[in-house]
Scaffold this motif. Structure first.
Motif, PDB file in Angstrom:
ATOM      1  N   ILE A 260       0.607  -0.875   0.196  1.00 47.40           N
ATOM      2  CA  ILE A 260       0.591   0.467   0.149  1.00 47.40           C
ATOM      3  C   ILE A 260       1.715   1.134   0.251  1.00 47.40           C
ATOM      4  N   TYR A 261       0.841   1.916  -1.041  1.00 42.75           N
ATOM      5  CA  TYR A 261       1.391   3.448  -0.974  1.00 42.75           C
ATOM      6  C   TYR A 261       0.447   4.687  -0.697  1.00 42.75           C
ATOM      7  N   GLU A 262       1.144   5.616  -0.160  1.00 41.84           N
ATOM      8  CA  GLU A 262      -0.032   6.899  -0.040  1.00 41.84           C
ATOM      9  C   GLU A 262       0.378   7.819  -1.106  1.00 41.84           C
ATOM     10  N   ARG A 263       1.191   8.064  -1.917  1.00 46.40           N
ATOM     11  CA  ARG A 263       1.812   8.891  -2.511  1.00 46.40           C
ATOM     12  C   ARG A 263       1.888   8.177  -4.015  1.00 46.40           C
ATOM     13  N   PHE A 264       1.732   8.929  -6.007  1.00 44.93           N
ATOM     14  CA  PHE A 264       2.224   8.224  -6.747  1.00 44.93           C
ATOM     15  C   PHE A 264       4.018   8.007  -7.058  1.00 44.93           C
ATOM     16  N   GLU A 265       4.053   9.485  -6.046  1.00 43.43           N
ATOM     17  CA  GLU A 265       5.751   9.355  -5.619  1.00 43.43           C
ATOM     18  C   GLU A 265       6.973   8.018  -5.482  1.00 43.43           C
ATOM     19  N   ASP A 266       5.750   7.324  -4.768  1.00 44.04           N
ATOM     20  CA  ASP A 266       6.245   6.425  -3.653  1.00 44.04           C
ATOM     21  C   ASP A 266       6.560   4.817  -4.448  1.00 44.04           C
ATOM     22  N   LEU A 267       5.770   5.466  -5.205  1.00 46.20           N
ATOM     23  CA  LEU A 267       4.903   4.335  -6.309  1.00 46.20           C
ATOM     24  C   LEU A 267       6.767   3.530  -7.013  1.00 46.20           C
ATOM     25  N   PRO A 268       7.152   2.365  -6.860  1.00 39.02           N
ATOM     26  CA  PRO A 268       8.280   1.677  -7.300  1.00 39.02           C
ATOM     27  C   PRO A 268       8.102   1.750  -9.000  1.00 39.02           C
ATOM     28  N   GLU A 269       9.135   1.850  -9.936  1.00 36.54           N
ATOM     29  CA  GLU A 269       9.707   2.028 -10.953  1.00 36.54           C
ATOM     30  C   GLU A 269       8.463   1.157 -11.599  1.00 36.54           C
ATOM     31  N   PRO A 270       8.573  -0.173 -11.812  1.00 39.11           N
ATOM     32  CA  PRO A 270       7.929  -1.082 -12.179  1.00 39.11           C
ATOM     33  C   PRO A 270       5.978  -0.910 -11.987  1.00 39.11           C
ATOM     34  N   CYS A 271       6.059  -0.264 -10.747  1.00 41.96           N
ATOM     35  CA  CYS A 271       4.259   0.092 -10.865  1.00 41.96           C
ATOM     36  C   CYS A 271       4.171   0.606 -11.593  1.00 41.96           C
ATOM     37  N   VAL A 272       4.840   2.685 -12.321  1.00 40.51           N
ATOM     38  CA  VAL A 272       4.505   2.831 -12.694  1.00 40.51           C
ATOM     39  C   VAL A 272       4.920   2.969 -14.254  1.00 40.51           C
ATOM     40  N   ALA A 273       5.180   1.670 -14.587  1.00 41.16           N
ATOM     41  CA  ALA A 273       5.558   1.232 -16.037  1.00 41.16           C
ATOM     42  C   ALA A 273       4.146   0.643 -16.318  1.00 41.16           C
ATOM     43  N   LEU A 274       3.817   0.128 -15.158  1.00 43.43           N
ATOM     44  CA  LEU A 274       2.435  -0.642 -15.485  1.00 43.43           C
ATOM     45  C   LEU A 274       1.122   0.804 -15.606  1.00 43.43           C
ATOM     46  N   PHE A 275       1.588   1.923 -15.511  1.00 40.80           N
ATOM     47  CA  PHE A 275       0.242   2.400 -15.668  1.00 40.80           C
ATOM     48  C   PHE A 275       0.042   2.937 -17.502  1.00 40.80           C
ATOM     49  N   ASP A 276       1.392   3.241 -17.261  1.00 38.46           N
ATOM     50  CA  ASP A 276       2.254   3.202 -18.813  1.00 38.46           C
ATOM     51  C   ASP A 276       1.781   2.471 -19.920  1.00 38.46           C
ATOM     52  N   LYS A 277       1.682   1.315 -19.505  1.00 40.44           N
ATOM     53  CA  LYS A 277       1.675   0.072 -20.479  1.00 40.44           C
ATOM     54  C   LYS A 277      -0.376  -0.341 -20.676  1.00 40.44           C
ATOM     55  N   THR A 278      -0.432  -0.036 -19.021  1.00 43.33           N
ATOM     56  CA  THR A 278      -2.142  -0.398 -19.679  1.00 43.33           C
ATOM     57  C   THR A 278      -3.179   1.281 -20.118  1.00 43.33           C
ATOM     58  N   SER A 279      -2.794   2.417 -20.238  1.00 40.88           N
ATOM     59  CA  SER A 279      -3.025   3.257 -20.479  1.00 40.88           C
ATOM     60  C   SER A 279      -2.670   3.040 -22.271  1.00 40.88           C
ATOM     61  N   ALA A 280      -1.636   2.310 -22.671  1.00 43.49           N
ATOM     62  CA  ALA A 280      -1.627   2.136 -23.871  1.00 43.49           C
ATOM     63  C   ALA A 280      -1.980   1.753 -25.069  1.00 43.49           C
ATOM     64  N   VAL A 281      -3.017   0.973 -23.937  1.00 47.27           N
ATOM     65  CA  VAL A 281      -4.285  -0.098 -24.439  1.00 47.27           C
ATOM     66  C   VAL A 281      -5.943   0.729 -24.048  1.00 47.27           C
ATOM     67  N   SER A 282      -5.382   1.087 -23.093  1.00 49.87           N
ATOM     68  CA  SER A 282      -7.336   1.582 -22.227  1.00 49.87           C
ATOM     69  C   SER A 282      -7.354   3.062 -22.305  1.00 49.87           C
TER      70      SER A 282
END
Length: 363
Positions: free
Chosen positions: A6-28
């Motif tokens: 559980i994270y309380e800031r977007f800035e605290d997300l590990p890089e692979p989780c940030v990459a998942l946003f990019d991967k998902t938005s590239a489709v959705s």
């Protein structure tokens, strides 16, 4: 072994989780992107809301669920709520998954179980608006039920959209209702023959500030109520411009800003996000003329496969669009808490009255 973090800031997300946003938005698309969530949280959250981002991770992140907690208001029936990072500005919401075809149900069960096990307990969990009839929607509903919560789906809004089907704008225009086509031809001719109409299409750059100023002037002179969060739309325009998503149209009549629209183009979908016109120019159908001009651009230049009119069953949308679908929410009640039970009872009573009213009206 997968674990829930559980994270309380977007800035605290590990890089692979940030990459998942990019991967998902590239489709959705836009509404699953990190720029969207960051801007929404930055401009609409108040002091009673706090980010709570759930992730399922093993060697790589498998799921990210962007949520927020709401501090209970005072009162006997006040519930402790966990909700999607979404509000009336949101067209669609979804958990982000790395591989929808593999391990989806297991990962949804993990995150739903973690939410059900949180202490202090959540009284209600609300995810909306989601695309119904998908493995993700059905799996999320099932996961909260298996976690011991009373989970139900509910209607959010109707969503009209156009399947372009590789047509040109000319071919699409020919398919429009005769009344709309005649109005567009007649009104456009009246304005263009006298040189009274100017339409600017803006994707970014030095004209952006002037376009925003024109939009705000038009909006203030329109039929629409003032924005609850005045910083959201100007900020969104800048975000979309920076990402290359912005397609903004401003129509001027006799040099005066008359109509403005904000469209967002991403992953082959053009979303008609905001539109307004100054009521003193309503007799010119300038809003419809601007819609047609932007439609021509996204079909013939952007080559989109779909145009989405987003939320609402406004009758005029049917003239422009070809299909309708529904967005639904998932709400889960914790029957282990007093407030959760009260919330479940209120929900059940509301559904009962809706069903009675529908039967009385023959709906």
């Amino acid at each position: 072994m997968s674990k829930v973090s559980i994270y309380e800031r977007f800035e605290d997300l590990p890089e692979p989780c940030v990459a998942l946003f990019d991967k998902t938005s590239a489709v959705s698309g836009v509404f699953c992107s990190l720029p969207w969530f960051r801007h929404l949280a930055a401009t609409v959250f108040d002091k009673n809301q706090r980010l709570r981002i759930y992730t399922v991770e093993s060697d790589h992140p498998a799921l990210v669920l962007p949520m927020c907690e709401e501090t209970p208001s005072k009162g006997v029936l006040a519930a402790r709520k966990l909700t999607a990072i979404a509000n009336f500005y949101t067209a669609v919401f979804s958990p982000l998954v790395a591989e929808p075809e593999r391990g989806l149900q297991q990962n949804l069960h993990l995150v739903a179980g973690a939410i059900a096990a949180d202490r202090p307990r959540w009284d209600t969990v609300d995810l909306h608006p989601m695309e119904e009839g998908t493995a993700l929607f059905d799996g999320t509903l099932d996961a909260f039920r298996r976690a011991g919560m009373a989970a139900h789906s509910y209607f959010c809004f109707g969503n009209w959209y156009l399947e372009v089907k590789h047509r040109s704008y000319g071919e699409y225009f020919d398919s429009l209702p005769s009344k709309l086509k005649n109005t567009l031809k007649r009104k456009s001719r009246q304005l263009e023959d006298g040189g009274r109409l100017q339409i600017d299409l803006i994707a970014g750059g030095p004209d952006l500030a002037q376009a925003i100023a024109a939009y705000e002037k038009i909006y203030q002179s329109s039929w629409k109520i003032p924005e609850v969060y005045p910083d959201f739309i100007p900020g969104l325009i800048h975000v979309c411009a920076a990402q290359g998503w912005l397609r903004m149209g401003v129509a001027y009549i006799d040099g005066q800003p008359a109509a403005a629209q904000i469209w967002i183009v991403s992953q082959g979908v053009a979303s008609i996000y905001k539109l307004a016109y100054d009521e003193q120019f309503s007799k010119f159908s300038v809003g419809s003329i601007l819609t047609a001009r932007l439609m021509q651009h996204v079909i013939d230049t952007d080559l989109v496969r779909e145009v989405d009119f987003l939320s609402g069953d406004d009758p005029y949308k049917q003239d422009w669009m070809s299909h309708r679908r529904e967005r639904r929410g998932i709400i889960a009640f914790n029957l282990r808490t007093v407030h959760g039970v009260f919330a479940a009872l209120r929900h059940a009573a509301g559904q009962t009255w809706k069903n009675i009213a529908a039967r009385r009206t023959g709906a």
